[in-house]
Design a protein around this motif. Sequence first.
Motif, PDB file in Angstrom:
ATOM      1  N   CYS A  66       0.859  -1.176   0.000  1.00 26.61           N
ATOM      2  CA  CYS A  66       0.000   0.000   0.000  1.00 26.61           C
ATOM      3  C   CYS A  66       0.895   1.227   0.000  1.00 26.61           C
ATOM      4  O   CYS A  66       1.808   1.333   0.833  1.00 26.61           O
ATOM      5  N   ALA A  68       0.876   5.597  -0.418  1.00 31.03           N
ATOM      6  CA  ALA A  68       0.108   6.842  -0.479  1.00 31.03           C
ATOM      7  C   ALA A  68       0.161   7.394  -1.898  1.00 31.03           C
ATOM      8  O   ALA A  68       1.218   7.389  -2.537  1.00 31.03           O
ATOM      9  N   ARG A  69      -0.974   7.878  -2.363  1.00 31.45           N
ATOM     10  CA  ARG A  69      -1.010   8.420  -3.728  1.00 31.45           C
ATOM     11  C   ARG A  69      -0.166   9.678  -3.867  1.00 31.45           C
ATOM     12  O   ARG A  69       0.186  10.059  -4.980  1.00 31.45           O
ATOM     13  N   THR A  70       0.177  10.322  -2.766  1.00 28.72           N
ATOM     14  CA  THR A  70       1.021  11.520  -2.819  1.00 28.72           C
ATOM     15  C   THR A  70       2.514  11.186  -2.799  1.00 28.72           C
ATOM     16  O   THR A  70       3.345  12.066  -3.010  1.00 28.72           O
ATOM     17  N   HIS A  74       4.506   5.989  -5.447  1.00 32.36           N
ATOM     18  CA  HIS A  74       3.225   5.640  -6.071  1.00 32.36           C
ATOM     19  C   HIS A  74       3.325   5.756  -7.589  1.00 32.36           C
ATOM     20  O   HIS A  74       3.014   4.820  -8.328  1.00 32.36           O
ATOM     21  N   ASP A 146      -6.631   7.108   0.878  1.00 34.23           N
ATOM     22  CA  ASP A 146      -5.581   7.982   0.342  1.00 34.23           C
ATOM     23  C   ASP A 146      -4.388   7.195  -0.204  1.00 34.23           C
ATOM     24  O   ASP A 146      -3.388   7.771  -0.606  1.00 34.23           O
ATOM     25  N   HIS A 147      -4.498   5.872  -0.229  1.00 32.04           N
ATOM     26  CA  HIS A 147      -3.455   4.997  -0.747  1.00 32.04           C
ATOM     27  C   HIS A 147      -3.964   4.207  -1.958  1.00 32.04           C
ATOM     28  O   HIS A 147      -5.161   4.113  -2.177  1.00 32.04           O
TER      29      HIS A 147
END
Length: 187
Positions: A66, A68-70, A74, A146-147
């Motif tokens: 997993c 984080a999209r930030t 990612h 958020d992931h």
Amino acid sequence: MGDQVASDERVPARHPATPAGTPLRDVLAEFATGVTVLTVAGERPHGMTANSVTSVSLDPPLVLCCVARTARMHDAIASTGRLGVSVLGRGQEQLARYFADKRRPEGAAQFDRVDWCPGPYTGAPLLSGALAWLECEVAETYEGGDHSIFLSRVLDATRRDRRLPGLVFFRSAFHRAVADQDALTRP
């Protein structure tokens, strides 16, 4: 009396020592995890310390991580579709801290200070001295708050001596797993 459970074995709806609304991060700090470094090759190689790596299936061999999209990792995983996982041992806390530090160099330069070799299946940097290594190819990506959850096929799995203890993250600190005992010790 045989059906009664001792009071310390009961799980109340709300434990009196933990106030309702305790942040999830604080609650999950009670869950000890292994420590890994995820890596990708490509135009902009990247590494990131992670403890969110989990075995999903043995047949077919699948793991998930997993991210984080930030996080830079990612986009790196999403663009390459392949990654390496180095499972860190007890003497590698500094390596874990290095790949968690956002001030380290970007791209290939972040690997100049560490010993590694390219994975034969992914080209991802695999860190020397780790307890085990995985090379993976992303099979599916799922949204998870958020992931993103990267479900990946294991292309190769290698390990060192099983008697070597691992590095563990517990209560927001690194600990050493003791190979011949069922205990954790602080580094």
